[in-house]
Write a protein that holds these residues in place. Sequence first.
Motif, mmCIF file in Angstrom:
data_model
loop_
_atom_site.group_PDB
_atom_site.id
_atom_site.type_symbol
_atom_site.label_atom_id
_atom_site.label_comp_id
_atom_site.label_asym_id
_atom_site.label_seq_id
_atom_site.Cartn_x
_atom_site.Cartn_y
_atom_site.Cartn_z
ATOM 1 N N VAL A 29 1.209 -0.725 -0.191
ATOM 2 C CA VAL A 29 0.117 0.065 0.435
ATOM 3 C C VAL A 29 0.938 1.010 -0.183
ATOM 4 C CG1 VAL A 29 -1.475 1.414 1.311
ATOM 5 C CG2 VAL A 29 -1.929 -1.074 1.257
ATOM 6 N N ARG A 30 2.545 1.308 1.649
ATOM 7 C CA ARG A 30 3.080 2.640 0.716
ATOM 8 C C ARG A 30 3.044 2.556 -1.383
ATOM 9 N NH1 ARG A 30 4.221 1.177 7.079
ATOM 10 N NH2 ARG A 30 3.260 2.722 7.715
ATOM 11 N N SER A 31 4.109 1.543 -1.594
ATOM 12 C CA SER A 31 4.031 1.126 -2.313
ATOM 13 C C SER A 31 3.401 1.379 -3.462
ATOM 14 C CB SER A 31 4.927 0.431 -2.821
ATOM 15 O OG SER A 31 4.513 -0.312 -3.061
ATOM 16 N N LEU A 32 2.021 1.546 -3.787
ATOM 17 C CA LEU A 32 1.073 2.381 -4.623
ATOM 18 C C LEU A 32 0.673 3.746 -3.668
ATOM 19 C CD1 LEU A 32 -0.831 -0.836 -4.859
ATOM 20 C CD2 LEU A 32 0.223 -0.100 -6.545
ATOM 21 N N GLY A 33 1.344 3.838 -2.787
ATOM 22 C CA GLY A 33 0.975 5.363 -2.448
ATOM 23 C C GLY A 33 -0.833 6.220 -2.522
ATOM 24 N N VAL A 34 -1.504 4.792 -1.773
ATOM 25 C CA VAL A 34 -2.841 4.963 -1.448
ATOM 26 C C VAL A 34 -3.788 5.504 -0.518
ATOM 27 C CG1 VAL A 34 -4.886 3.136 -1.538
ATOM 28 C CG2 VAL A 34 -3.178 1.915 -2.862
ATOM 29 N N GLU A 35 -3.990 6.630 -0.606
ATOM 30 C CA GLU A 35 -4.900 7.111 0.734
ATOM 31 C C GLU A 35 -6.327 6.897 0.536
ATOM 32 O OE1 GLU A 35 -3.857 11.414 -0.058
ATOM 33 O OE2 GLU A 35 -1.502 11.269 -1.109
ATOM 34 N N GLY A 36 -6.940 6.299 1.524
ATOM 35 C CA GLY A 36 -8.092 5.662 2.104
ATOM 36 C C GLY A 36 -8.131 4.329 2.171
ATOM 37 N N GLY A 37 -8.992 3.862 1.882
ATOM 38 C CA GLY A 37 -8.710 2.638 2.129
ATOM 39 C C GLY A 37 -8.584 1.202 0.966
ATOM 40 N N HIS A 72 1.428 -20.374 -0.070
ATOM 41 C CA HIS A 72 1.340 -21.746 -0.251
ATOM 42 C C HIS A 72 0.785 -22.463 1.092
ATOM 43 C CE1 HIS A 72 3.406 -25.228 -0.938
ATOM 44 N NE2 HIS A 72 3.209 -25.845 -2.510
ATOM 45 N N PRO A 73 0.466 -23.336 1.202
ATOM 46 C CA PRO A 73 -0.205 -24.620 2.339
ATOM 47 C C PRO A 73 0.806 -24.739 2.769
ATOM 48 C CG PRO A 73 -0.987 -25.364 0.276
ATOM 49 C CD PRO A 73 -0.460 -23.504 -0.165
ATOM 50 N N HIS A 74 1.756 -24.871 2.369
ATOM 51 C CA HIS A 74 2.546 -25.826 3.061
ATOM 52 C C HIS A 74 4.180 -25.250 3.175
ATOM 53 C CE1 HIS A 74 -0.098 -29.189 2.972
ATOM 54 N NE2 HIS A 74 -0.340 -29.091 1.354
ATOM 55 N N SER A 75 4.411 -23.436 2.759
ATOM 56 C CA SER A 75 5.379 -22.855 3.046
ATOM 57 C C SER A 75 4.917 -21.408 3.050
ATOM 58 C CB SER A 75 6.650 -23.778 2.326
ATOM 59 O OG SER A 75 5.686 -22.321 0.881
ATOM 60 N N PHE A 76 6.382 -21.365 3.336
ATOM 61 C CA PHE A 76 6.712 -19.817 3.710
ATOM 62 C C PHE A 76 6.561 -19.490 2.204
ATOM 63 C CE2 PHE A 76 7.764 -20.987 7.610
ATOM 64 C CZ PHE A 76 6.612 -20.862 8.551
ATOM 65 N N GLU A 77 6.008 -19.504 1.010
ATOM 66 C CA GLU A 77 5.868 -19.339 -0.206
ATOM 67 C C GLU A 77 4.258 -17.960 -0.388
ATOM 68 O OE1 GLU A 77 6.255 -19.893 -5.009
ATOM 69 O OE2 GLU A 77 6.236 -21.570 -3.356
ATOM 70 N N TYR A 78 4.956 -17.154 -1.123
ATOM 71 C CA TYR A 78 3.295 -16.780 -1.254
ATOM 72 C C TYR A 78 3.131 -15.403 -2.799
ATOM 73 C CZ TYR A 78 5.452 -12.021 0.385
ATOM 74 O OH TYR A 78 5.931 -10.352 1.118
ATOM 75 N N ALA A 79 2.447 -14.886 -2.729
ATOM 76 C CA ALA A 79 2.477 -14.433 -4.244
ATOM 77 C C ALA A 79 1.157 -13.638 -3.867
ATOM 78 C CB ALA A 79 2.406 -14.975 -5.351
ATOM 79 N N VAL A 80 1.086 -12.417 -4.231
ATOM 80 C CA VAL A 80 0.168 -10.915 -4.600
ATOM 81 C C VAL A 80 -0.584 -11.629 -5.925
ATOM 82 C CG1 VAL A 80 0.022 -8.456 -4.538
ATOM 83 C CG2 VAL A 80 2.059 -9.328 -3.539
ATOM 84 N N ILE A 81 -1.374 -10.961 -5.135
ATOM 85 C CA ILE A 81 -2.950 -11.806 -6.478
ATOM 86 C C ILE A 81 -2.573 -10.220 -7.054
ATOM 87 C CG2 ILE A 81 -5.394 -12.856 -7.072
ATOM 88 C CD1 ILE A 81 -4.890 -14.532 -4.331
ATOM 89 N N GLU A 82 -3.769 -9.368 -6.020
ATOM 90 C CA GLU A 82 -4.013 -7.866 -6.718
ATOM 91 C C GLU A 82 -4.430 -7.288 -5.549
ATOM 92 O OE1 GLU A 82 -7.697 -8.383 -9.043
ATOM 93 O OE2 GLU A 82 -8.753 -8.653 -7.852
ATOM 94 N N VAL A 83 -4.175 -5.444 -5.896
ATOM 95 C CA VAL A 83 -4.933 -4.172 -4.911
ATOM 96 C C VAL A 83 -6.035 -4.173 -5.390
ATOM 97 C CG1 VAL A 83 -4.146 -2.559 -3.708
ATOM 98 C CG2 VAL A 83 -2.760 -4.216 -3.812
ATOM 99 N N ASN A 84 -6.952 -3.368 -4.391
ATOM 100 C CA ASN A 84 -7.794 -2.592 -4.929
ATOM 101 C C ASN A 84 -7.961 -1.634 -4.640
ATOM 102 O OD1 ASN A 84 -10.343 -4.498 -6.534
ATOM 103 N ND2 ASN A 84 -11.142 -5.831 -5.362
ATOM 104 N N PRO A 85 -7.085 0.347 -5.024
ATOM 105 C CA PRO A 85 -7.354 1.064 -4.572
ATOM 106 C C PRO A 85 -8.292 2.392 -3.751
ATOM 107 C CG PRO A 85 -7.193 1.269 -6.794
ATOM 108 C CD PRO A 85 -7.088 0.228 -6.927
#
Length: 530
Positions: free
Chosen positions: A272-280, A288-301
């Motif tokens: 959120v900080r990198s995008l510069g969103v102001e508000g909600g 990943h259910p069996h590791s700490f691997e994750y991925a960003v899907i999307e952001v609704n600004p």
Amino acid sequence: MPLDKSIKKVLVIGSGPIVIGQAAEFDYAGTQACRVLREEGIEIVLVNSNPATIMTDSTIADRIYIEPLTLTTVKRIIEKERPDSILSGLGGQTGLTRCMQLAKEGFLEKMGVRLLGSSPQTIDKAEDRQLFKDTMLAIGQPCAPSIIATDIETALAFAEKIGYPIIVRPAFTLGGAGGGIAEDESALREIGAGGLQLSPIHQILIEKSIAGWKEIEFEVMRDRADNAIIVCSMENFDPVGIHTGDSIVIAPTVTLADKEYQMLRSASLDIVRSLGVEGGCNVQLALHPHSFEYAVIEVNPRVSRSSALASKATGYPIAKVATKIAIGYTLDEIPNAVTGTTFAAFEPALDYVAVKFPKWPFDKFVYAQKDLGTQMKATGEVMAIADSFEEALLKAVRGAELGLDSLDLPRLSTQTDNEIRQSLNTVTDERLFLLYEAIKRGFSIDDLHLQTKVDRWFLHCLTGIRDQGTGNRDCCPKKNGTSEVCTDSPNTNIHSSFSNPQPPNPQPPAPGPRPPSPIFQKVDTSAPPV
């Protein structure tokens, strides 16, 4: 910083007609925004094409235009009313898209109109798939392997390289419209063509499928002074591959270890900080259910459908606070309307759970395709609050007007074990009831987890509900949320006593145990800050 005194007249764009993924929650958000503006003495000009809303009531805005939400119409209203600012983040995808189009054409600059809240650059970085991917990679946030395509040939070439299945996500669309999971070249051609057609900028993201991972959402609030908080964390019952609007959702998250939660929480704030969103805004991640691997899907600004759920679940007035931020306030200057002593900069702490249960229109459209995927099909939802997931889930099912008092779907009792197992391979609106039927028949938790990718924690909760239904006295019906209709009771006429009116001259109650009386409890939706 205090209210920006240069803001005198604001144009608020509504969300237009009620459609899948964009319905009454945006009327609620827009109405709250108008009330905040009115409290601050700011003149309000409202445009919406849907007269059947609260925000188009004459008491909400100073000038109301019930007109088509086209660029031509909005331009005409701006030329006539001459607002100094326009509020973009509370009218759903429709309002956001119109504001972006006006900004890109240079019309807002020409007319001297400011875009309140997130800037056009911020909205572009969040909604444009290529810019979003570049921003995530620049701050070290992982994304699933993907490519941006503006034609089918590019999409097919990438799919050939990484293999099927492929997830298609169009840019600047609502509720996953035009997207889907393509299992082969034929499906990719069909879904890709539809996505390119529906995207206002004719752009689709072709992404390697991560179906089966956990889907986690964070509702984030940030102001221009870079104060940022997590309003609410949410977890989907279904794994990635099912639109969050079509999945049962629980708030807060319940299956994450603290290390996983803190990792995703920190990632959401960084994004959120990198995008510069102001508000909600709403951040969606896959874990990943069996590791700490994750991925960003999307952001609704913007304030989204999930924002309404988070706001009701926590008691945090997201739409109101987002509007205050848009007109110049910071989080530490906005009082908490519930407590009256704290400020909006404190993160809500929940000592209960809230469960959202989707409502589909398949009872009205009997020939509609019931399979669920990345395109949202639900037209409504029910939210229930309770001390436990089991209790909240059963409350939500009873509140969804399905004609059910429990998770027992009568027609499934006639199906064979093999038919139940086969039905679980396809995700439909009956998946929850199929899982419960399978658990009742003794299907193992491990087998169901491998087949459906539903987390074992949820499956064990369904097992607990089954144990209560079969008369296991170690389970408390009140704690598990089991309806009195579904439990053994000395009073055999409980259901009729609740649903039928009393006779004109009621007889004295017969000796013996008294029937239970319904109770209503209040929940503290503003627990002390942590």
